[in-house]
Design a protein around this motif. Structure first.
Motif, PDB file in Angstrom:
ATOM      1  N   LEU A   1      42.991  17.423-147.381  1.00 36.31           N
ATOM      2  CA  LEU A   1      43.846  16.860-146.438  1.00 36.31           C
ATOM      3  C   LEU A   1      43.104  16.909-145.057  1.00 36.31           C
ATOM      4  CD1 LEU A   1      47.257  17.998-147.627  1.00 36.31           C
ATOM      5  CD2 LEU A   1      46.473  15.647-147.698  1.00 36.31           C
ATOM      6  N   ASP A   2      42.691  18.169-144.662  1.00 40.21           N
ATOM      7  CA  ASP A   2      41.937  18.088-143.207  1.00 40.21           C
ATOM      8  C   ASP A   2      40.675  17.402-143.299  1.00 40.21           C
ATOM      9  OD1 ASP A   2      42.574  19.656-140.925  1.00 40.21           O
ATOM     10  OD2 ASP A   2      40.654  20.725-141.294  1.00 40.21           O
ATOM     11  N   SER A   3      40.059  17.309-144.211  1.00 37.71           N
ATOM     12  CA  SER A   3      38.702  16.564-144.103  1.00 37.71           C
ATOM     13  C   SER A   3      38.755  15.062-144.052  1.00 37.71           C
ATOM     14  CB  SER A   3      37.944  16.826-145.491  1.00 37.71           C
ATOM     15  OG  SER A   3      38.619  16.242-146.345  1.00 37.71           O
ATOM     16  N   GLY A   4      40.096  14.545-144.163  1.00 36.49           N
ATOM     17  CA  GLY A   4      40.154  13.137-144.010  1.00 36.49           C
ATOM     18  C   GLY A   4      39.646  12.322-145.194  1.00 36.49           C
ATOM     19  N   GLN A   5      39.709  13.049-146.271  1.00 34.77           N
ATOM     20  CA  GLN A   5      39.436  12.551-147.543  1.00 34.77           C
ATOM     21  C   GLN A   5      40.484  11.704-148.095  1.00 34.77           C
ATOM     22  OE1 GLN A   5      38.118  15.172-150.494  1.00 34.77           O
ATOM     23  NE2 GLN A   5      36.096  15.934-149.178  1.00 34.77           N
ATOM     24  N   VAL A   6      41.779  12.077-147.726  1.00 29.56           N
ATOM     25  CA  VAL A   6      43.015  11.335-148.015  1.00 29.56           C
ATOM     26  C   VAL A   6      43.334  10.670-146.754  1.00 29.56           C
ATOM     27  CG1 VAL A   6      45.379  11.752-148.653  1.00 29.56           C
ATOM     28  CG2 VAL A   6      43.608  13.184-149.704  1.00 29.56           C
TER      29      VAL A   6
END
Length: 100
Positions: free
Chosen positions: A44-49
Motif C-alpha cells: 500500500l505504501d509503495s503506491g502499487q495499489v
C-alpha cells in the motif's frame, strides 16, 4: 524480543535502530505487525495499489479511500509498537550508558 531480534534491529552503519526485525524465514517484519501485515503495508505504501482521495459528502474536504485508510491503520499500529519498544529499550539500558 530475543537477543538475535534486537541484534537484527541495530544497523551497524547507522546509529538509529531499524523499525523491523528479521524473522526465522529471513523476512523483514515491521515491529508490531505480522509478516502478512508488513507485506500489505509495504504494498500500500509503495503506491502499487492506486489510492484515490474522495470528496467528503459533507463538503468539508477530502477523505482517503479504503486502501489509504488501511495503510494509515497499519502505520499507526506499527508506530505505537515502535514507540513502546523504544521506551522499553531505554528503560532496559544500563545506568550510565552514554553514546557521547
Amino acid at each position: 524480543m530475543t537477543g538475535s531480534q534486537v541484534d537484527a534491529i541495530t544497523d551497524p552503519t547507522n546509529t538509529a535502530p531499524r523499525r523491523y526485525f528479521v524473522d526465522a524465514g529471513g523476512r523483514r517484519v515491521l515491529i508490531g505487525l505480522t509478516p502478512e501485515e508488513t507485506f500489505e503495508f509495504e504494498r500500500l505504501d509503495s503506491g502499487q495499489v492506486p489510492g484515490e482521495v474522495q470528496a467528503a459528502s459533507d463538503g468539508r474536504g477530502l477523505r482517503p479511500d479504503a486502501g489509504e485508510r488501511r495503510r494509515l491503520e497499519l502505520y499507526e499500529k506499527h508506530e505505537g509498537a515502535w514507540k513502546a519498544w523504544m521506551a522499553q529499550s531505554r528503560a532496559e539500558r544500563p545506568r550510565g550508558f552514554n553514546l557521547y
